[in-house]
Design a protein around this motif. Sequence first.
Motif, PDB file in Angstrom:
ATOM      1  N   HIS A  94       8.849   2.611 -17.654  1.00 37.36           N
ATOM      2  CA  HIS A  94       8.175   1.729 -17.096  1.00 37.36           C
ATOM      3  C   HIS A  94       8.788   0.330 -17.350  1.00 37.36           C
ATOM      4  O   HIS A  94       8.645  -0.660 -16.587  1.00 37.36           O
ATOM      5  CB  HIS A  94       6.559   1.728 -17.641  1.00 37.36           C
ATOM      6  N   GLN A  95       9.360   0.142 -18.703  1.00 37.52           N
ATOM      7  CA  GLN A  95      10.148  -1.142 -18.749  1.00 37.52           C
ATOM      8  C   GLN A  95      11.012  -1.274 -17.969  1.00 37.52           C
ATOM      9  O   GLN A  95      11.276  -2.387 -17.350  1.00 37.52           O
ATOM     10  CB  GLN A  95      10.690  -1.143 -20.405  1.00 37.52           C
ATOM     11  N   LYS A  96      12.002  -0.066 -17.666  1.00 36.04           N
ATOM     12  CA  LYS A  96      13.045  -0.609 -16.543  1.00 36.04           C
ATOM     13  C   LYS A  96      12.628  -0.743 -15.261  1.00 36.04           C
ATOM     14  O   LYS A  96      13.092  -1.856 -14.532  1.00 36.04           O
ATOM     15  CB  LYS A  96      13.850   0.750 -16.477  1.00 36.04           C
ATOM     16  N   ILE A 148       0.763  -1.167  -0.063  1.00 35.46           N
ATOM     17  CA  ILE A 148      -0.006  -0.022  -0.058  1.00 35.46           C
ATOM     18  C   ILE A 148       0.976   1.221   0.019  1.00 35.46           C
ATOM     19  O   ILE A 148       0.586   2.273  -0.879  1.00 35.46           O
ATOM     20  CB  ILE A 148      -0.846   0.090   1.283  1.00 35.46           C
ATOM     21  N   ALA A 149       1.743   1.295   0.854  1.00 32.79           N
ATOM     22  CA  ALA A 149       2.698   2.510   1.110  1.00 32.79           C
ATOM     23  C   ALA A 149       3.726   2.734  -0.195  1.00 32.79           C
ATOM     24  O   ALA A 149       3.813   3.792  -0.324  1.00 32.79           O
ATOM     25  CB  ALA A 149       3.539   2.218   2.208  1.00 32.79           C
ATOM     26  N   ALA A 150       4.184   1.773  -0.838  1.00 28.73           N
ATOM     27  CA  ALA A 150       5.076   1.838  -1.893  1.00 28.73           C
ATOM     28  C   ALA A 150       4.318   1.996  -3.145  1.00 28.73           C
ATOM     29  O   ALA A 150       5.184   2.265  -4.243  1.00 28.73           O
ATOM     30  CB  ALA A 150       6.127   0.752  -1.978  1.00 28.73           C
ATOM     31  N   MET A 151       3.185   1.507  -3.400  1.00 26.63           N
ATOM     32  CA  MET A 151       2.707   1.363  -4.632  1.00 26.63           C
ATOM     33  C   MET A 151       2.410   2.608  -5.646  1.00 26.63           C
ATOM     34  O   MET A 151       3.159   2.783  -6.705  1.00 26.63           O
ATOM     35  CB  MET A 151       1.202   0.686  -4.647  1.00 26.63           C
ATOM     36  N   THR A 152       1.929   3.876  -4.903  1.00 21.94           N
ATOM     37  CA  THR A 152       2.060   5.057  -5.671  1.00 21.94           C
ATOM     38  C   THR A 152       3.447   5.374  -6.034  1.00 21.94           C
ATOM     39  O   THR A 152       3.732   5.829  -7.361  1.00 21.94           O
ATOM     40  CB  THR A 152       1.197   6.070  -4.842  1.00 21.94           C
ATOM     41  N   PRO A 153       4.415   5.638  -5.005  1.00 23.61           N
ATOM     42  CA  PRO A 153       5.749   6.057  -5.336  1.00 23.61           C
ATOM     43  C   PRO A 153       6.264   4.937  -6.585  1.00 23.61           C
ATOM     44  O   PRO A 153       6.940   5.629  -7.286  1.00 23.61           O
ATOM     45  CB  PRO A 153       6.368   5.907  -4.036  1.00 23.61           C
ATOM     46  N   GLY A 154       5.881   3.910  -6.448  1.00 21.82           N
ATOM     47  CA  GLY A 154       6.644   2.924  -7.603  1.00 21.82           C
ATOM     48  C   GLY A 154       6.071   3.342  -8.638  1.00 21.82           C
ATOM     49  O   GLY A 154       6.853   3.186  -9.730  1.00 21.82           O
ATOM     50  N   GLY A 155       4.763   3.614  -8.846  1.00 26.85           N
ATOM     51  CA  GLY A 155       4.242   3.969 -10.152  1.00 26.85           C
ATOM     52  C   GLY A 155       4.808   5.460 -10.691  1.00 26.85           C
ATOM     53  O   GLY A 155       5.224   5.573 -11.879  1.00 26.85           O
ATOM     54  N   LYS A 156       4.968   6.238 -10.054  1.00 26.36           N
ATOM     55  CA  LYS A 156       5.635   7.661 -10.235  1.00 26.36           C
ATOM     56  C   LYS A 156       7.156   7.294 -10.799  1.00 26.36           C
ATOM     57  O   LYS A 156       7.714   7.932 -11.445  1.00 26.36           O
ATOM     58  CB  LYS A 156       5.655   8.586  -9.012  1.00 26.36           C
ATOM     59  N   LEU A 157       7.827   6.529  -9.996  1.00 20.34           N
ATOM     60  CA  LEU A 157       9.066   6.089 -10.298  1.00 20.34           C
ATOM     61  C   LEU A 157       9.227   5.510 -11.804  1.00 20.34           C
ATOM     62  O   LEU A 157      10.200   5.659 -12.685  1.00 20.34           O
ATOM     63  CB  LEU A 157       9.657   5.107  -9.534  1.00 20.34           C
ATOM     64  N   GLY A 158       8.156   4.901 -12.016  1.00 20.38           N
ATOM     65  CA  GLY A 158       8.169   4.399 -13.656  1.00 20.38           C
ATOM     66  C   GLY A 158       7.949   5.411 -14.322  1.00 20.38           C
ATOM     67  O   GLY A 158       8.771   5.486 -15.614  1.00 20.38           O
ATOM     68  N   ASP A 159       7.289   6.636 -14.146  1.00 21.99           N
ATOM     69  CA  ASP A 159       7.211   7.877 -14.828  1.00 21.99           C
ATOM     70  C   ASP A 159       8.523   8.597 -15.268  1.00 21.99           C
ATOM     71  O   ASP A 159       8.886   9.012 -16.090  1.00 21.99           O
ATOM     72  CB  ASP A 159       6.180   8.626 -14.333  1.00 21.99           C
ATOM     73  N   VAL A 160       9.414   8.299 -13.938  1.00 21.28           N
ATOM     74  CA  VAL A 160      10.634   9.095 -14.119  1.00 21.28           C
ATOM     75  C   VAL A 160      11.675   8.371 -14.953  1.00 21.28           C
ATOM     76  O   VAL A 160      12.517   8.867 -15.523  1.00 21.28           O
ATOM     77  CB  VAL A 160      10.944   9.224 -12.636  1.00 21.28           C
ATOM     78  N   LEU A 161      11.770   7.261 -14.380  1.00 23.43           N
ATOM     79  CA  LEU A 161      12.832   6.257 -15.079  1.00 23.43           C
ATOM     80  C   LEU A 161      12.476   5.433 -16.399  1.00 23.43           C
ATOM     81  O   LEU A 161      13.291   4.943 -17.185  1.00 23.43           O
ATOM     82  CB  LEU A 161      13.386   5.074 -13.983  1.00 23.43           C
TER      83      LEU A 161
END
Length: 451
Positions: free
Chosen positions: A71-73, A56-69
């Motif tokens: 999504h494939q990576k 729960i805590a990491a899902m939204t930050p994890g999604g944003k990280l995909g936008d930054v780095l």
Amino acid sequence: MKPSWMLYTGIFLAAALSPLGSTMIAVALPSIGSELGIESGPLTLWLVSSYLIVGIAAMTPGGKLGDVLGHQKCLVIGMIIYGVGSAAGFVFANLPSLAVARIAMALGGALIMPATLALLRSFVPEGRRASTFGYFGSVMGTAAAIGPLVGGELTALFGWRAVFIANIPVILLALTMIRMAGLRPGAKAIAPRKQSRRFDIEGSVLLGAGLTLLVIAPRFGGALALSSALVGAMLLLLFVIWERRVREPVLDLRLFLNRDFAAGAAVVGLQNLAMYALLFQLPIFFEQVRGFDAGVSGRTLVAMMGSMIIFAPIGGRLSEKFGARLTVFMGCLSALAGIGLLGSFEAVQAPADVLIGLLLVGAGLGLSTAPSQAAAMSAVERGQSGMAGGAISSARYVGGVIGVSTLGYLLHGSGTAAAHNAAAMVYALALFLAAIAALLLPQVKMPVLHA
């Protein structure tokens, strides 16, 4: 890049890791506790609850990280982290190491789930998106349904360590198929936006800490529970204030001003509240109140999960023809009718008495899941698809945890049929609110794809 069946299969396998990981472990807990000499309470807290809370805590930050780095990576990195956690769970045999392994798996899943949603949103043509999300929902439902069965067989044949190492072949197969399909971590199909290079660490910490304190508050009881909830609420208020000021937020709150996205996320969260609570409630009722064994009550739930798996792709196709609003609304009504047919629990004497109701609930959830997710993901810009996928995944987890926590509160100290009736009323209310939210979804056409 043109999507292929191999790419779809690889993405679906990657997404299946999270529901498999959350359900396979359940049947292995008695064996782990017996070997390590640990009671079920601490074991459930550290190996099951920690997995959900970190997710729960990491899902939204994890999604944003995909936008930054990219999504494939993030998909590849997430599977590697998940694999490392699985390997650690296989090797080590003590509670601290197993807890760290499960947390690592949850962190990997927090990168995987938003990335899979973002990839599907980007690669799948708009006209086929709802049906593709329908198949995606069937895969997720199948993974969750077979998790206990697979976990039980593996534990019986090879011991509890097998439920950890079993993830490795799935990861390797998913990575192989994705690579053979031509998807590379550095591919340009969904390149991150150049202006989104900074990751909002402060917002991620505030969001994660606030959600965690709110989720674990009911476990404390008394003044400590109230204090935990208040501190969690304050942290989330600070999170909202911070997100309104920061240039690149981990969760752009303006997403929820988009009616289609907000409605889709609400439907997902409210329906998962009902589904997960019902999955826990019925075994408790039949085992503790009516005296049936776990096998009988477990097989009863196959009716709901099987119906959900069958109707998920149907819901996607109906949505493409009749629109998300009508399809999701009818699905919510079907699920509500199913809860109504469960009737008063005083009258439920055997699993057969709830089968028709469970079939309707499963059909309604299946019809609703794909269109609501597709509508929400289609309503956002491609550069925000990871963030949006993380928010939807968080809504799913939060809904499930709230449902299970509410069930625990209502049944605490009272295993009577009346207490189970009260729980069913909560599910009915959640599904009614989901039906209201469904009326805000697109009527005929899916939202126009933004560049």
